[in-house]
Scaffold this active site. Sequence first.
Site, PDB file in Angstrom:
ATOM      1  N   PRO A 143       0.843  -1.075   0.122  1.00  0.00           N
ATOM      2  CA  PRO A 143      -0.017   0.035  -0.039  1.00  0.00           C
ATOM      3  C   PRO A 143       0.813   1.408   0.154  1.00  0.00           C
ATOM      4  O   PRO A 143       2.013   1.220   0.346  1.00  0.00           O
ATOM      5  CB  PRO A 143      -0.603   0.097   1.087  1.00  0.00           C
ATOM      6  CG  PRO A 143      -0.093  -1.028   2.146  1.00  0.00           C
ATOM      7  CD  PRO A 143       0.671  -2.019   1.367  1.00  0.00           C
ATOM      8  N   GLY A 159       7.060   2.813   2.343  1.00  0.00           N
ATOM      9  CA  GLY A 159       8.562   2.903   2.188  1.00  0.00           C
ATOM     10  C   GLY A 159       9.178   2.046   1.082  1.00  0.00           C
ATOM     11  O   GLY A 159      10.351   1.875   0.810  1.00  0.00           O
ATOM     12  N   THR A 194       9.433   3.226  -2.361  1.00  0.00           N
ATOM     13  CA  THR A 194      10.452   3.958  -3.153  1.00  0.00           C
ATOM     14  C   THR A 194      11.638   4.403  -2.347  1.00  0.00           C
ATOM     15  O   THR A 194      12.785   4.177  -2.840  1.00  0.00           O
ATOM     16  CB  THR A 194       9.754   5.407  -3.543  1.00  0.00           C
ATOM     17  OG1 THR A 194       8.533   5.129  -4.225  1.00  0.00           O
ATOM     18  CG2 THR A 194      10.500   6.119  -4.613  1.00  0.00           C
ATOM     19  N   SER A 224     -14.070 -12.323  -0.579  1.00  0.00           N
ATOM     20  CA  SER A 224     -14.105 -12.394   0.877  1.00  0.00           C
ATOM     21  C   SER A 224     -15.027 -12.116   1.951  1.00  0.00           C
ATOM     22  O   SER A 224     -14.832 -12.519   3.289  1.00  0.00           O
ATOM     23  CB  SER A 224     -12.762 -11.886   1.435  1.00  0.00           C
ATOM     24  OG  SER A 224     -12.607 -10.571   1.513  1.00  0.00           O
ATOM     25  N   LYS A 229      -6.094  -7.183   7.108  1.00  0.00           N
ATOM     26  CA  LYS A 229      -7.371  -7.411   7.783  1.00  0.00           C
ATOM     27  C   LYS A 229      -7.459  -7.542   9.419  1.00  0.00           C
ATOM     28  O   LYS A 229      -8.074  -6.937   9.921  1.00  0.00           O
ATOM     29  CB  LYS A 229      -8.221  -8.586   7.035  1.00  0.00           C
ATOM     30  CG  LYS A 229      -8.410  -8.374   5.577  1.00  0.00           C
ATOM     31  CD  LYS A 229      -9.041  -9.612   5.069  1.00  0.00           C
ATOM     32  CE  LYS A 229      -9.571  -9.472   3.754  1.00  0.00           C
ATOM     33  NZ  LYS A 229     -10.075 -10.618   3.094  1.00  0.00           N
TER      34      LYS A 229
END
Length: 804
Positions: free
Chosen positions: A357, A361, A363, A680, A723
């Site tokens: 997501p 970090g 990049t 799900s 989750k």
Amino acid sequence: MPVKIDEKKRYPLMPLRDVVVFPHMVIPLFVGRDKSVNALDEAMKTDRLVVLAAQIDPKISEPEEKDVYQVGTICEILQMLKLPNGTIKVLVEGVTRVYLTGFHVDDKLYHSDIKLFDYSSEYNSDVSEKRSLLLDKFEKYITSNKKIPKEAMKTVSSIEDISHLVDSVAAHVNMRLELRQSLIELADPEKRIIRLIELIDGAIEVLDLEKKIQGQVRKQMEKTQKDYYLNEQMKIIKRELNNGDEDLDEIEELKKEITAEHMPEEIQQKGLKEIRRLEKMPPLSAESAVVRNYIEWLKDLPWSRSTEDNSDIAKAKAVLDSDHFGLEEVKERILEFIAVRHLAQKIRGPIICFVGPPGVGKTSLGKSVASALNRKFIRISLGGVRDEAEIRGHRRTYVGSMPGKIIQAIKKAGTRNPVILLDEVDKMSTDFRGDPSSALLEVLDPEQNNTFVDHYIEVPYDLSEVMFITTSNVQHKIPLPLQDRMEIIEISSYTEDEKLNIARRYLLPKQLEANGITDANLTVSDELILFIIRHYTRESGVRNLERTLGKLCRKTAREVVENGDGYDQLIDKEAIHRLLGPIVFKYGEKEKFNDIGLANGLAWTAVGGDVMQIEASLIPGKGVLMLTGKLGEVMQESAQAAFTYVKANSAFYSIDQKLLGEFDLHLHVPEGAIPKDGPSAGITMAVVIASLYSKIPVKCDVAMTGEITLRGKVLPIGGLKEKILAAHRAGIKCIIIPEDNRKDLEKIPDNILNDLSIHPVFKMEEVLFLALETPQDFFVKENFRKELFARMESACQHPAEIQN
């Protein structure tokens, strides 16, 4: 014979594009629009008169009254001929100016009411002088413009009527449509002759300027040829004066640089061949600049230059740890590469893809990898790239062509073994210019990239020593052939403890320095950093956390300036509220009461996990399932499977059969503006439906995730870590997961697992047992109920074993 014009008659109208017809002017026209053809046909049936008026905008195919100038010319049709392609060629002669006082249109043609101009018959005494001046100007114009025949001057000189003369001269002068229209709208011949003289003066100036420019161009061409001849002589003179020392010769300088670069023999010969071509070209020619630019690119590429890799694993580990907290899998992979490189010496550069997501970090991790390996780092953003030439370059035949991003990055790095980060590889798109993701297949294939050919360079370049790192927010948006060429490393969301450590070690010191304050001015405890994480941010990464800490530092910096350098801000919750504003997110708050037809599901998004409530209601009907909440196709099918499962097994459960046939079920997932998809939520929807039909509440402190089949099996899902972290943030302690996801619990920190009760399950009956408030009232078959209860109670006596 004079043409009689009746002002009371309505004449057919033909709008013209880019043409103004003057009175007494004979002009051929090509007519193709249906209404214009019909207007000519009607005119031919009567008195052969038609009104011609120019359109304001020639692009309009069906003009209205506002699209046509209000002054035109009534013309007589002299000849009309129908061409084989359906177009009509018509020869018309202008009769007189008319006002268009009415505009009428029907399905077949345009009509117009007209009013004749009132020409003044009394002219001032100096009209003859103006007439002579006009003829003189027109004679000069004819002299400058070779396109007008000399006989035109004789023709207009014989015209005595001043209005007729002005119109005849205007018909021969080249001018814009607006200027022609301004002439035809002037009723007074004296004003018209003055205006025409001004326009002819302007036209003569334009013609003179064109002649001047053509002369300058001709001189420049002669000068270029002269310069080429002199340059060739200068080369020979230089060689003679320097007695064979060719250091001053630019061509020889290029040859030396090509030879000294230690490039492969084939490529060196290509460069020398281009230099020989350059020698034979005029220095100022366009082709010379193209060849020179190509040679510059060829010699500037690092064919043999490379940096020495760091082989000290301890040093590399220290660099990685100093830049990033956690991310152990990534760090292990880089240290493995260093170890293998140290032992094997010759090893191809790995191709790694970081998937995770935003804000975790990815990049910055690429930059740390380059630092740990002692390599140059180049970042290439692929977000929005849709042209294949961005990767492979443009061919030299195009004006302004240049190499693609890969070769540009190699040149910028200056070494043949840099770390190249291809950022946002999932954000590329395609259009008529090609598919950039397909062009990347060769770049990211270790078996092929040692002979990568850029369209501009046209020679193979070895990319096998380059370490390619790509980043992506989601894996499924990366084309499968591209995924097959990369080593996928998932970087999941940060836990609260990880965010706390990152904030304490990296983010807060960075923001203190950026805002010009020190830790003596601002003191923030771990407890309050955790408070900020929980109540002012909700994200998978730490970008918003860094912005929030930056805001806190800026507010403190202002107070330091206002109160002096000795100011010390001791942060507490009251100070946080004052500086950052009211709490943005509620933490640890869930439903306080068990409810019928309401359950907590767990969802995965591109920015991390989330708790998703699913609710349902019964309404009188015929047993139909209705779905709302902007659900995707897969999620709708999952809801239908859950609905079918409950109905098919209703005989085993405490469900009133009348409800199944006499009531429709409306299932809704809140936050309806947000698209939702995936399988799900299947077991959550089944629990909601079973609760609603049995009127047994669902436990409010239970969350669940898993796909359901028609036979009640619980299938595995993805994104389990995100989750579970979302459920933990929401204060939910009991989580139901598929048994096949038990292995994924190893990726979750122990401190999180110890705070939760996690139940892996095989069947939907186990889910219902754990989720419903009184499961003993739900299962109606005694033997089945006793067997299930014994099995579930035995499993729940050892929650630590379930978790681990």
